[in-house]
Write a protein that holds these residues in place. Structure first.
Motif, PDB file in Angstrom:
ATOM      1  N   ALA A  76      -0.316   4.106   1.025  1.00 47.53           N
ATOM      2  CA  ALA A  76      -0.626   4.764   2.304  1.00 47.53           C
ATOM      3  C   ALA A  76       0.301   4.225   3.382  1.00 47.53           C
ATOM      4  O   ALA A  76       0.796   4.976   4.235  1.00 47.53           O
ATOM      5  CB  ALA A  76      -2.084   4.509   2.676  1.00 47.53           C
ATOM      6  N   ASN A 109     -11.514  -2.547  -2.561  1.00 50.84           N
ATOM      7  CA  ASN A 109     -10.629  -2.033  -1.514  1.00 50.84           C
ATOM      8  C   ASN A 109     -11.383  -2.045  -0.187  1.00 50.84           C
ATOM      9  O   ASN A 109     -12.227  -1.188   0.050  1.00 50.84           O
ATOM     10  CB  ASN A 109     -10.204  -0.612  -1.893  1.00 50.84           C
ATOM     11  CG  ASN A 109      -9.324   0.046  -0.836  1.00 50.84           C
ATOM     12  OD1 ASN A 109      -8.912  -0.593   0.123  1.00 50.84           O
ATOM     13  ND2 ASN A 109      -9.044   1.328  -1.029  1.00 50.84           N
ATOM     14  N   THR A 146     -10.732  -1.113   2.843  1.00 51.25           N
ATOM     15  CA  THR A 146      -9.987  -0.327   3.829  1.00 51.25           C
ATOM     16  C   THR A 146     -10.947   0.156   4.909  1.00 51.25           C
ATOM     17  O   THR A 146     -12.113   0.474   4.619  1.00 51.25           O
ATOM     18  CB  THR A 146      -9.233   0.844   3.159  1.00 51.25           C
ATOM     19  OG1 THR A 146      -8.260   1.347   4.082  1.00 51.25           O
ATOM     20  CG2 THR A 146     -10.143   1.969   2.696  1.00 51.25           C
ATOM     21  N   SER A 204       0.809  -1.220   0.000  1.00 49.88           N
ATOM     22  CA  SER A 204       0.000   0.000   0.000  1.00 49.88           C
ATOM     23  C   SER A 204       0.844   1.273   0.000  1.00 49.88           C
ATOM     24  O   SER A 204       1.805   1.389   0.775  1.00 49.88           O
ATOM     25  CB  SER A 204      -0.873  -0.048   1.271  1.00 49.88           C
ATOM     26  OG  SER A 204      -1.127   1.232   1.766  1.00 49.88           O
ATOM     27  N   GLY A 236      -7.956   7.733  -1.387  1.00 53.57           N
ATOM     28  CA  GLY A 236      -9.152   7.572  -2.198  1.00 53.57           C
ATOM     29  C   GLY A 236     -10.453   7.745  -1.440  1.00 53.57           C
ATOM     30  O   GLY A 236     -11.513   7.931  -2.048  1.00 53.57           O
ATOM     31  N   GLU A 266     -12.428   2.881  -7.059  1.00 52.82           N
ATOM     32  CA  GLU A 266     -12.183   3.343  -5.679  1.00 52.82           C
ATOM     33  C   GLU A 266     -13.450   3.929  -5.068  1.00 52.82           C
ATOM     34  O   GLU A 266     -14.283   4.527  -5.762  1.00 52.82           O
ATOM     35  CB  GLU A 266     -11.055   4.377  -5.705  1.00 52.82           C
ATOM     36  CG  GLU A 266     -10.681   4.993  -4.369  1.00 52.82           C
ATOM     37  CD  GLU A 266     -10.131   4.009  -3.337  1.00 52.82           C
ATOM     38  OE1 GLU A 266     -10.817   3.012  -3.010  1.00 52.82           O
ATOM     39  OE2 GLU A 266      -9.021   4.261  -2.825  1.00 52.82           O
ATOM     40  N   ASP A 316       0.780  -0.468  -5.081  1.00 52.12           N
ATOM     41  CA  ASP A 316       0.086   0.791  -5.343  1.00 52.12           C
ATOM     42  C   ASP A 316       1.091   1.767  -5.963  1.00 52.12           C
ATOM     43  O   ASP A 316       2.011   2.227  -5.281  1.00 52.12           O
ATOM     44  CB  ASP A 316      -0.408   1.311  -3.976  1.00 52.12           C
ATOM     45  CG  ASP A 316      -1.107   2.632  -4.044  1.00 52.12           C
ATOM     46  OD1 ASP A 316      -1.194   3.222  -5.133  1.00 52.12           O
ATOM     47  OD2 ASP A 316      -1.581   3.085  -2.980  1.00 52.12           O
TER      48      ASP A 316
HETATM   49  C1  LIG Z   1      -5.508   1.782  -1.278  1.00 56.18           C
HETATM   50  C2  LIG Z   1      -4.766   2.989  -0.817  1.00 56.18           C
HETATM   51  O1  LIG Z   1      -4.461   3.792  -1.939  1.00 56.18           O
HETATM   52  C3  LIG Z   1      -3.422   2.603  -0.212  1.00 56.18           C
HETATM   53  O2  LIG Z   1      -2.509   3.421  -0.299  1.00 56.18           O
HETATM   54  O3  LIG Z   1      -3.330   1.534   0.375  1.00 56.18           O
HETATM   55  C4  LIG Z   1      -5.540   3.841   0.216  1.00 56.18           C
HETATM   56  C5  LIG Z   1      -5.891   3.124   1.484  1.00 56.18           C
HETATM   57  C6  LIG Z   1      -6.341   4.028   2.621  1.00 56.18           C
HETATM   58  O4  LIG Z   1      -5.833   5.149   2.766  1.00 56.18           O
HETATM   59  O5  LIG Z   1      -7.137   3.566   3.445  1.00 56.18           O
HETATM   60  C7  LIG Z   1      -6.747   4.453  -0.497  1.00 56.18           C
HETATM   61  O6  LIG Z   1      -6.582   5.550  -1.045  1.00 56.18           O
HETATM   62  O7  LIG Z   1      -7.812   3.840  -0.512  1.00 56.18           O
END
Ligand SMILES: C[C@](O)(C(=O)O)[C@H](CC(=O)O)C(=O)O
Length: 301
Positions: A52, A217, A219, A50, A127, A195, A89
């Motif tokens: 992030a 995703n 998350t 990831s 995202g 996303e 990513d």
């Molecule tokens: C998928 C993501 O791009 C990541 O960097 O893992 C992030 C995850 C998050 O911040 O929770 C995302 O933008 O969704």
């Protein structure tokens, strides 16, 4: 036996074959090489790397401050310690389409099985936050075309992520995301990462609109509800990522331990929740080395 034997091309071929067979693959985010070992040991299908997490690990916000070199280096460290395919990513691809091409080749050299390139403007944002902006469709498709043309291993998976859903509420947001997904597939994307989908019906609509695998995703604390593997499989999703889940769990445990030491003067009360020395050594498996061997180590293949 965790010692990594699969080559990058083996891992890419396996990933391709499993997706072609219609399987649903679950990829927890590895926050370091050791956690990738754990993901493999627990029987998962792959590891996610990831952006992030790479950023947070460096104490940075996830706004594209990390460089291609940093992302590729960390990805290589993780990918080479597991037999599982790793998907990384790649944010917006680190620049213009020409930069995207170099990104793909650098990530191939790092040994990962594939990556996703998104259609946000620079600087990009998480995202699941509001107020994101995306590039026009022509720029988004150029990024994907550049990625597909640049890869040398045809099994390297180029996934296109579209962030348009989070910036447009209501049915228009979903419709725009679906239109983009179709155009990105036409540009050569091997999979689509829509996303910030709001519900299962949205995942289902995207999956029905394209003939390539769709990624969900999962998350935490974001715009998407957390669905089960079976719910996502029924919606037609084939790749599920849990990008920050292990980092959040580990950091949650670390906070509780630090609080315990501050409050009681010892960590004794939480030792029962910790990974044991023996289990850690089991995961740190390299060339048959046995930590508990009392003899001086000599290489024994
Ligand atoms: C998928 C993501 O791009 C990541 O960097 O893992 C992030 C995850 C998050 O911040 O929770 C995302 O933008 O969704």
């Amino acid at each position: 036996m965790l010692y990594s034997h699969a080559t990058p091309s083996d891992k890419r071929a396996t990933l391709r074959a499993r997706l072609a067979a219609g399987e649903l693959l679950q990829l927890p985010g590895a926050f370091n090489p050791l956690s990738a070992r754990l993901i493999e040991d627990k029987g998962f299908d792959g590891v996610y790397i990831s952006g992030a997490v790479i950023s947070a690990d460096l104490g940075l916000p996830d706004i594209g401050l990390t460089t291609l070199t940093e992302v590729a280096t960390r990805s290589g460290q993780i990918a080479r310690m597991t037999n599982l395919p790793a998907l990384v990513d790649a944010d917006t691809g680190f620049g213009e389409p020409m930069n995207v091409a170099r990104t793909i080749q650098t990530l191939e050299d790092a040994g990962v099985a594939g990556c996703h390139i998104e259609d946000q403007v620079n600087p990009k944002r998480c995202g699941h936050l509001d107020g994101k902006a995306t590039v026009d469709l022509e720029t988004a498709t150029q990024r994907i075309r550049a990625a597909v043309d640049a890869r040398r291993d045809p099994n390297f998976l180029v996934m296109a992520r579209t962030d348009v859903r989070a910036s447009l509420d209501g049915p228009a947001g979903l419709a725009t995301a679906i239109d983009r997904a179709k155009a990105l597939v036409d540009a050569g994307a091997d999979a689509i990462f829509p996303e910030a989908m709001r519900d299962l019906a949205e995942f289902e609509a995207v999956a029905a609109a394209v003939d390539v695998p769709v990624l969900a995703n999962m998350t935490e604390f974001g715009k998407s509800e957390l669905f089960t593997r079976d719910q996502l499989a029924a919606a037609g999703v084939q790749i599920v990522i849990y990008p920050v889940t292990l980092l959040r769990s580990a950091m949650g445990a670390a906070e509780r331990t630090l609080d315990m030491i501050r409050e009681t003067g010892t960590q004794d009360g939480v030792v029962g929740e910790m990974q044991t020395r023996a289990r850690l050594y089991e995961l740190v498996d390299y060339a048959g080395y046995n930590h508990f061997d009392t003899e001086i180590f000599t290489y024994r293949p």
